[in-house]
Design a protein around this motif. Structure first.
Motif, PDB file in Angstrom:
ATOM      1  N   PRO A  89     -35.827  -4.314 -15.744  1.00 24.65           N
ATOM      2  CA  PRO A  89     -34.868  -3.260 -15.392  1.00 24.65           C
ATOM      3  C   PRO A  89     -35.519  -2.196 -14.505  1.00 24.65           C
ATOM      4  O   PRO A  89     -36.741  -1.996 -14.576  1.00 24.65           O
ATOM      5  CB  PRO A  89     -34.474  -2.665 -16.748  1.00 24.65           C
ATOM      6  N   LEU A  90     -34.709  -1.527 -13.706  1.00 24.88           N
ATOM      7  CA  LEU A  90     -35.209  -0.395 -12.913  1.00 24.88           C
ATOM      8  C   LEU A  90     -35.675   0.701 -13.857  1.00 24.88           C
ATOM      9  O   LEU A  90     -34.993   0.991 -14.837  1.00 24.88           O
ATOM     10  CB  LEU A  90     -34.077   0.222 -12.082  1.00 24.88           C
ATOM     11  N   LEU A  91     -36.805   1.321 -13.552  1.00 25.63           N
ATOM     12  CA  LEU A  91     -37.181   2.522 -14.299  1.00 25.63           C
ATOM     13  C   LEU A  91     -36.297   3.671 -13.802  1.00 25.63           C
ATOM     14  O   LEU A  91     -35.924   3.692 -12.617  1.00 25.63           O
ATOM     15  CB  LEU A  91     -38.662   2.850 -14.056  1.00 25.63           C
ATOM     16  N   PRO A  92     -35.959   4.613 -14.675  1.00 26.78           N
ATOM     17  CA  PRO A  92     -35.081   5.716 -14.249  1.00 26.78           C
ATOM     18  C   PRO A  92     -35.625   6.442 -13.018  1.00 26.78           C
ATOM     19  O   PRO A  92     -34.859   6.821 -12.116  1.00 26.78           O
ATOM     20  CB  PRO A  92     -35.061   6.653 -15.465  1.00 26.78           C
ATOM     21  N   GLU A  93     -36.947   6.627 -12.954  1.00 24.74           N
ATOM     22  CA  GLU A  93     -37.534   7.334 -11.798  1.00 24.74           C
ATOM     23  C   GLU A  93     -37.297   6.551 -10.502  1.00 24.74           C
ATOM     24  O   GLU A  93     -37.169   7.131  -9.421  1.00 24.74           O
ATOM     25  CB  GLU A  93     -39.054   7.488 -11.959  1.00 24.74           C
ATOM     26  N   VAL A  94     -37.260   5.222 -10.631  1.00 22.51           N
ATOM     27  CA  VAL A  94     -37.041   4.381  -9.441  1.00 22.51           C
ATOM     28  C   VAL A  94     -35.600   4.560  -8.958  1.00 22.51           C
ATOM     29  O   VAL A  94     -35.347   4.767  -7.765  1.00 22.51           O
ATOM     30  CB  VAL A  94     -37.353   2.902  -9.763  1.00 22.51           C
ATOM     31  N   LEU A  95     -34.671   4.510  -9.897  1.00 25.34           N
ATOM     32  CA  LEU A  95     -33.267   4.697  -9.526  1.00 25.34           C
ATOM     33  C   LEU A  95     -33.063   6.074  -8.886  1.00 25.34           C
ATOM     34  O   LEU A  95     -32.416   6.189  -7.841  1.00 25.34           O
ATOM     35  CB  LEU A  95     -32.378   4.537 -10.767  1.00 25.34           C
TER      36      LEU A  95
ATOM     37  N   LEU B 233     -39.010   0.271  -4.176  1.00 27.17           N
ATOM     38  CA  LEU B 233     -40.238  -0.519  -4.304  1.00 27.17           C
ATOM     39  C   LEU B 233     -41.462   0.400  -4.275  1.00 27.17           C
ATOM     40  O   LEU B 233     -42.396   0.248  -5.068  1.00 27.17           O
ATOM     41  CB  LEU B 233     -40.305  -1.567  -3.173  1.00 27.17           C
ATOM     42  N   GLY B 234     -41.436   1.365  -3.354  1.00 23.50           N
ATOM     43  CA  GLY B 234     -42.560   2.309  -3.255  1.00 23.50           C
ATOM     44  C   GLY B 234     -42.748   3.067  -4.556  1.00 23.50           C
ATOM     45  O   GLY B 234     -43.870   3.211  -5.059  1.00 23.50           O
ATOM     46  N   LYS B 235     -41.638   3.556  -5.121  1.00 28.60           N
ATOM     47  CA  LYS B 235     -41.732   4.317  -6.384  1.00 28.60           C
ATOM     48  C   LYS B 235     -42.242   3.417  -7.512  1.00 28.60           C
ATOM     49  O   LYS B 235     -43.104   3.811  -8.303  1.00 28.60           O
ATOM     50  CB  LYS B 235     -40.351   4.889  -6.740  1.00 28.60           C
TER      51      LYS B 235
ATOM     52  N   PHE C  17     -41.658  -5.712 -11.269  1.00 30.73           N
ATOM     53  CA  PHE C  17     -42.339  -4.563 -11.895  1.00 30.73           C
ATOM     54  C   PHE C  17     -41.472  -3.304 -11.795  1.00 30.73           C
ATOM     55  O   PHE C  17     -41.899  -2.262 -11.356  1.00 30.73           O
ATOM     56  CB  PHE C  17     -43.760  -4.362 -11.354  1.00 30.73           C
ATOM     57  N   HIS C  18     -40.213  -3.489 -12.229  1.00 30.55           N
ATOM     58  CA  HIS C  18     -39.280  -2.371 -12.411  1.00 30.55           C
ATOM     59  C   HIS C  18     -38.790  -1.745 -11.116  1.00 30.55           C
ATOM     60  O   HIS C  18     -38.362  -0.590 -11.097  1.00 30.55           O
ATOM     61  CB  HIS C  18     -39.888  -1.296 -13.331  1.00 30.55           C
ATOM     62  N   GLY C  19     -38.867  -2.494 -10.011  1.00 30.48           N
ATOM     63  CA  GLY C  19     -38.235  -2.076  -8.764  1.00 30.48           C
ATOM     64  C   GLY C  19     -36.921  -2.830  -8.608  1.00 30.48           C
ATOM     65  O   GLY C  19     -36.525  -3.622  -9.473  1.00 30.48           O
ATOM     66  N   PRO C  20     -36.244  -2.608  -7.474  1.00 30.21           N
ATOM     67  CA  PRO C  20     -34.950  -3.275  -7.253  1.00 30.21           C
ATOM     68  C   PRO C  20     -35.093  -4.737  -6.828  1.00 30.21           C
ATOM     69  O   PRO C  20     -36.134  -5.142  -6.309  1.00 30.21           O
ATOM     70  CB  PRO C  20     -34.343  -2.449  -6.119  1.00 30.21           C
TER      71      PRO C  20
END
Ligand SMILES: Cc1ncc(COP(=O)(O)O)c(C=O)c1O
Length: 393
Positions: free
Chosen positions: A11-17, A247-249, A204-207
């Motif tokens: 899943p996406l991490l909240p910070e990534v979203l 992806l960067g985040k 790794f939790h990116g999109p």
């Protein structure tokens, strides 16, 4: 639902979203345009490039954003096949690659490239002597190699450093599918001189739908996707700004977790200890000394994985039989075959994938669910339970 299928996706991490959302709203501009909003998008893409480069020890210029892991592997392999040519160029790979490497290589074989697929031992690790012999055979006419960093079904980490050294010594280019490894274990192209490396954000939790092909500076490369010349003409198409920023985040957060040595190893260990300790006839598969910290591949003697999957789903646990691409098929996967699994063992195997979001409570509750599901299935099947707990090497 307890999600234990992190090798399939995370899943996406909240910070990534949060990092992505502005680029889906007001930051929609085409990064190639000349006005302010476009410049902002270009700047954000540049920052993401630096973050991904930092995660794998690359220079930002060596990072090419793509539409995902499968596109990255195809870009590398199709270019390398063109570069070496089918008259003499040999392809050396392993028997356990993901379909995004296997399938393009099959098409090369169809048009006449000699392909060697080195086998693996019972623990799922590359047999170096087979790989070396195949590379030696390619020394004269040239060719290229592709070996995955970590296997998606078993989580077994491959001896990529040794394989890369052998390939280089034989004058062969080296690509690695590091899609299961990047963000989970240290991967550094400064320490390991691969020519090409593929990675994918959603592991790794990116999109989903965004990845990278790393191309070592100085390596020749011609694009598979041609058009407007984006990504220094290595992968054309209007950039997916939000995806790239995500992806960067995700890369930045993964690097911080790696530095802090945060990984799901303890959670997996608790899960395995409970399952192995409380369920009879369980085999932990794969080389125990060389496994991703979040993967557990288990066989349940006398239980059909297909039935277990349904019962576990009913009990609120999401996991997978072998690789996601094989789900629903009854044949053993090519990875299980290469590891020498019997049909019965292959059909009784499940893969559990843990991530940094999996809690200890979830792992223990999932182990309890596994215990219930196995007991129920064995009652229904009236099958044997396999006498002892066995660890394969
Ligand atoms: C080892 C490996 N290679 C390649 C891929 C394909 O990546 P993507 O889903 O980003 O296309 C996956 C994903 O399942 C994988 O596990």
């Amino acid at each position: 639902m307890i999600y234990l299928d992190a090798n399939a996706t995370t899943p996406l991490l909240p910070e990534v979203l949060d990092a992505m959302l502005p680029w889906l709203r007001e930051g929609f501009h085409n990064p190639s345009a000349s006005y302010g909003g476009a410049k902002e998008a270009r700047r954000a893409i540049g920052e993401a490039r630096e973050k991904v480069a930092a995660l794998v020890g690359a220079d930002p210029d060596e990072i090419v954003f793509t539409g995902g892991g499968t596109e990255s592997t195809n870009m590398a392999l199709k270019w390398l096949a063109r570069l070496v040519g089918r008259k003499t160029g040999k392809v050396v790979t392993s028997a356990i690659e993901h379909s995004s490497v296997l399938r393009p290589i099959e098409t090369f074989a169809d048009v006449g490239y000699p392909v060697a697929r080195a086998g693996v031992d019972g623990g799922g690790r590359l047999r170096m002597e087979e790989f070396q012999a195949a590379c030696e055979a390619a020394r004269e006419g040239g060719g290229f190699t592709s070996v995955m960093w970590a296997n998606n079904e078993t989580g077994v980490i491959q001896p990529v450093a040794e394989a890369c050294a052998i390939a280089k010594e034989c004058g062969l280019a080296f690509h690695t599918d590091a899609i299961q490894a990047v963000g989970k274990i240290p991967v550094n192209v400064r320490e390991l001189p691969v020519d090409f490396l593929s990675l994918s954000a959603h592991k790794f939790h990116g999109p989903k739908g965004v990845g990278v092909l790393y191309i070592r500076s100085g390596c020749r490369f011609e694009p598979m996707v041609r058009g407007g010349g984006q990504e220094q003409d290595r992968r054309s198409g209007t950039e997916n700004t939000a995806g790239i920023v995500g992806l960067g985040k995700a890369a930045e957060l993964a690097l911080a977790r790696l530095a802090a040595k945060e990984h799901p190893g303890a959670v997996r260990a608790a899960f395995e200890a409970k399952v192995v300790g409380e369920v009879e006839g369980v085999t932990v598969n794969g080389d125990l000394l060389h496994r991703l910290p979040g993967t557990s591949h288990l066989s349940f003697g006398g239980c059909e994985a297909a039935g277990l999957l349904i019962l576990l789903d009913d009990l609120g646990v999401a996991c997978s039989a072998g690789s996601a691409c094989m789900t629903g098929k009854q044949q053993p996967s090519h990875v299980q075959k290469a590891m020498g699994f019997s049909d019965a063992k292959a059909k009784s195997s499940l893969r559990f994938g843990f991530s940094c979001l999996t809690t200890m409570d979830e792992a223990l509750a999932a182990a309890e669910a596994v215990k219930k599901a196995v007991a129920k299935l064995r009652r229904v099947q009236g099958g044997s339970t396999g006498p002892v707990v066995v660890y394969s090497a």
